[in-house]
Design a protein around this motif. Sequence first.
Motif, PDB file in Angstrom:
ATOM      1  N   ILE A 233       0.894  -1.256  -0.018  1.00  0.00           N
ATOM      2  CA  ILE A 233       0.144   0.003  -0.073  1.00  0.00           C
ATOM      3  C   ILE A 233       0.775   1.260   0.035  1.00  0.00           C
ATOM      4  O   ILE A 233       0.181   2.229  -0.052  1.00  0.00           O
ATOM      5  N   TYR A 234       2.200   0.934  -0.257  1.00  0.00           N
ATOM      6  CA  TYR A 234       3.118   2.333   0.169  1.00  0.00           C
ATOM      7  C   TYR A 234       3.744   2.686  -1.208  1.00  0.00           C
ATOM      8  O   TYR A 234       4.118   1.825  -2.025  1.00  0.00           O
ATOM      9  N   ASP A 235       3.941   4.022  -1.491  1.00  0.00           N
ATOM     10  CA  ASP A 235       4.410   4.541  -2.524  1.00  0.00           C
ATOM     11  C   ASP A 235       5.990   4.522  -2.047  1.00  0.00           C
ATOM     12  O   ASP A 235       6.765   4.174  -3.229  1.00  0.00           O
ATOM     13  N   ARG A 236       6.312   4.784  -1.122  1.00  0.00           N
ATOM     14  CA  ARG A 236       7.883   4.760  -0.597  1.00  0.00           C
ATOM     15  C   ARG A 236       8.213   4.761   0.750  1.00  0.00           C
ATOM     16  O   ARG A 236       7.200   4.877   1.544  1.00  0.00           O
ATOM     17  N   VAL A 237       9.184   4.513   1.266  1.00  0.00           N
ATOM     18  CA  VAL A 237       9.721   4.430   2.531  1.00  0.00           C
ATOM     19  C   VAL A 237      10.820   5.178   2.593  1.00  0.00           C
ATOM     20  O   VAL A 237      11.736   5.191   2.023  1.00  0.00           O
ATOM     21  N   GLU A 238      10.705   6.306   3.564  1.00  0.00           N
ATOM     22  CA  GLU A 238      11.582   7.355   3.897  1.00  0.00           C
ATOM     23  C   GLU A 238      12.387   7.011   5.196  1.00  0.00           C
ATOM     24  O   GLU A 238      11.539   6.652   6.315  1.00  0.00           O
ATOM     25  N   VAL A 239      13.578   7.012   5.333  1.00  0.00           N
ATOM     26  CA  VAL A 239      14.354   6.786   6.328  1.00  0.00           C
ATOM     27  C   VAL A 239      15.439   7.930   6.519  1.00  0.00           C
ATOM     28  O   VAL A 239      16.481   8.078   5.563  1.00  0.00           O
ATOM     29  N   LEU A 240      15.203   8.474   7.748  1.00  0.00           N
ATOM     30  CA  LEU A 240      16.547   9.467   8.128  1.00  0.00           C
ATOM     31  C   LEU A 240      17.255   8.966   9.205  1.00  0.00           C
ATOM     32  O   LEU A 240      16.511   8.480  10.201  1.00  0.00           O
ATOM     33  N   ARG A 241      18.622   9.288   9.472  1.00  0.00           N
ATOM     34  CA  ARG A 241      19.437   8.673  10.334  1.00  0.00           C
ATOM     35  C   ARG A 241      20.026   9.917  10.897  1.00  0.00           C
ATOM     36  O   ARG A 241      20.642  10.964  10.278  1.00  0.00           O
ATOM     37  N   GLY A 242      19.789   9.719  12.429  1.00  0.00           N
ATOM     38  CA  GLY A 242      20.390  11.150  13.212  1.00  0.00           C
ATOM     39  C   GLY A 242      19.321  11.581  14.021  1.00  0.00           C
ATOM     40  O   GLY A 242      17.923  10.903  13.809  1.00  0.00           O
ATOM     41  N   ALA A 243      19.502  12.649  14.904  1.00  0.00           N
ATOM     42  CA  ALA A 243      18.368  13.213  15.404  1.00  0.00           C
ATOM     43  C   ALA A 243      17.267  13.260  14.976  1.00  0.00           C
ATOM     44  O   ALA A 243      17.293  14.153  13.954  1.00  0.00           O
ATOM     45  N   ALA A 244      16.020  13.054  15.381  1.00  0.00           N
ATOM     46  CA  ALA A 244      14.866  13.489  14.647  1.00  0.00           C
ATOM     47  C   ALA A 244      13.679  14.052  15.444  1.00  0.00           C
ATOM     48  O   ALA A 244      12.727  13.899  15.202  1.00  0.00           O
ATOM     49  N   GLY A 245      13.964  14.658  16.494  1.00  0.00           N
ATOM     50  CA  GLY A 245      13.328  15.241  17.559  1.00  0.00           C
ATOM     51  C   GLY A 245      12.560  16.141  17.007  1.00  0.00           C
ATOM     52  O   GLY A 245      11.083  16.355  17.381  1.00  0.00           O
ATOM     53  N   LEU A 246      12.977  17.080  16.317  1.00  0.00           N
ATOM     54  CA  LEU A 246      12.054  18.290  15.540  1.00  0.00           C
ATOM     55  C   LEU A 246      10.916  17.627  14.649  1.00  0.00           C
ATOM     56  O   LEU A 246       9.843  18.381  14.368  1.00  0.00           O
ATOM     57  N   LEU A 247      11.137  16.291  14.360  1.00  0.00           N
ATOM     58  CA  LEU A 247      10.240  15.843  13.246  1.00  0.00           C
ATOM     59  C   LEU A 247       9.148  14.925  14.102  1.00  0.00           C
ATOM     60  O   LEU A 247       8.028  15.042  13.191  1.00  0.00           O
ATOM     61  N   GLN A 248       9.494  14.429  14.923  1.00  0.00           N
ATOM     62  CA  GLN A 248       8.525  13.522  15.662  1.00  0.00           C
ATOM     63  C   GLN A 248       8.420  13.337  17.116  1.00  0.00           C
ATOM     64  O   GLN A 248       7.798  12.520  17.921  1.00  0.00           O
ATOM     65  N   GLY A 249       9.175  14.456  17.892  1.00  0.00           N
ATOM     66  CA  GLY A 249       8.994  14.521  19.293  1.00  0.00           C
ATOM     67  C   GLY A 249      10.132  13.640  19.954  1.00  0.00           C
ATOM     68  O   GLY A 249      11.008  13.246  19.456  1.00  0.00           O
ATOM     69  N   ALA A 250       9.603  13.308  21.287  1.00  0.00           N
ATOM     70  CA  ALA A 250      10.588  12.490  21.979  1.00  0.00           C
ATOM     71  C   ALA A 250      10.757  11.052  21.401  1.00  0.00           C
ATOM     72  O   ALA A 250      10.160  10.454  20.550  1.00  0.00           O
ATOM     73  N   GLY A 251      12.048  10.722  21.831  1.00  0.00           N
ATOM     74  CA  GLY A 251      12.488   9.419  21.501  1.00  0.00           C
ATOM     75  C   GLY A 251      14.115   9.204  21.334  1.00  0.00           C
ATOM     76  O   GLY A 251      14.739   9.957  21.639  1.00  0.00           O
ATOM     77  N   ASN A 252      14.318   8.104  20.961  1.00  0.00           N
ATOM     78  CA  ASN A 252      16.065   7.915  20.625  1.00  0.00           C
ATOM     79  C   ASN A 252      16.569   8.590  19.629  1.00  0.00           C
ATOM     80  O   ASN A 252      15.904   8.931  18.571  1.00  0.00           O
TER      81      ASN A 252
END
Length: 520
Positions: A233-252
């Motif tokens: 069902i997906y067009d693509r899968v996007e993967v970002l490596r590194g700190a992503a707090g500004l994109l999705q909040g709390a997490g590793n």
Amino acid sequence: MSRFRFIPAPLIMAMAVALAFAPVVHAQVISAATPSIEIRIAAQPLAQALDALARQSRLDLMVQPSLVAGKTAPAVTGRMTPRDALERLLAGSGLAAEIEGTAVTVRPRGPGQAAEQTMAPVTVSAAPMVSATTEGSGAYTTRAVTIGKGEQALKDIPQSVSVVTRQLLDEQNLTTVYDTLASTTGMTIQQSPQGGKYIYARGFDLTTVQYDGVPLNRGMYGRASNFSAGTAIYDRVEVLRGAAGLLQGAGNPGGAVNLVRKRPLADNATTVTAKAGSWDSYGLQLDASRVLNDAGTLRGRVVADYEDKHSFIDYVERRSPTLFATLEYDLSPQTQVNVALSSEQVKGLPFLNGLPRYSNARDLDLPRSTFLGAKWNRQDNANRGAYLDLSHHFNDDWTLKVSSAYVKEKNDMKYAGSGLAINPLTNRGALRASTTVAENELSGIDANITGKFDALGRQHEVVFGVNHARATARTVYGVSSNYHTFDINNFSADFPEPTDAFINSNLREARVGKSRETGA
């Protein structure tokens, strides 16, 4: 009357004198202002082509026969001036034309004399890339991603980003999200004892997954991951490596993963795909997109996918039916709304614990097809999703987008698997029996305005946004250690199935986890 003459070389001077004393006549004078006329000359010998031009443009052409002997001229067709037509006929011949009034003399081109050529009009048309969509592009990457807020060019993101496009998903037969991430740089996948797998980005546990940019918390499992999803069902899968707090909040700080759904296409299209592979693996997929009204503002798409896979390991099998439907409507040329529903299921006979070793760490040297489980092993995972987003373009620089996602997962598993090392003296080992019943409910909404403006001699980008996400996980897990003992040299998978009550009487864990996150 227009005429074309071949003139012997000694007569050229005499002809020039005769022309000097010829009476004045009304004639067409070739200049830059000469109007265009319709020229139709086929590809043919140069002498015949010049004759045709003389007749069609009413010119007096003079040329020595030896100059044009054995030369050919290209086809010249269209509306143009006689001068342009003449230059095209002589292109590449080594000849040039001297034009005076209606008299045209063809001579060898002198040293350093450049040909005056005018190219025919060239029209270039192409469909602009207006989004980061990869389907149908045939590309192994994309110019932009939507893993942040709005659409961003890859060159503007100061982190490592990989995009697994639809072309890569199809060519590499990446049918699950786990397969996709396992093939991506910097990502590591580890088997979970509850049917799913753990996702690690640069060694950090990745517990948040985005759906079209809406982050949902997947770290709320009662005991271990049971997430399972396909890529149909997906067009693509996007993967970002590194700190992503500004994109999705709390997490590793390991990174972020964004699953981007397919959208209805601008034109009608239907694709039927049949799949076959090793160990009795088969599949069939139907993907149909339709324009549902005359104006083209209402579009729909349906994806139905079914896979039946066996394994190189005895008894192991997996069946995964998937249904996906989406509608998209243009409320106006600037406003678009999209709604989608998805249903994914995984059923089969799993083998999760792997093979043991001798207690002294020596390898058992078992065939790779060895199955140390029970015939009654079973797995039934179901994912149901609902998605809604609205986007509005105020102008080329400013966009508002509101997106929401709701996912509900159910997991029901019962299986036996190896729990102890094999005694090297007796060759005996033991299997433990486990059961898991889990339900996870995830929801989130993200609203943001993205734009850009010029100030202080530079262009600046700005994002305003709010988001909210909730997650609830309920799990009942039971295990009975040393439920079934066996001889490694004489193993049979046909042994009695215990009741859930028996398993839970040995060890039962009931957990409830909740999370709520709001950001601005």
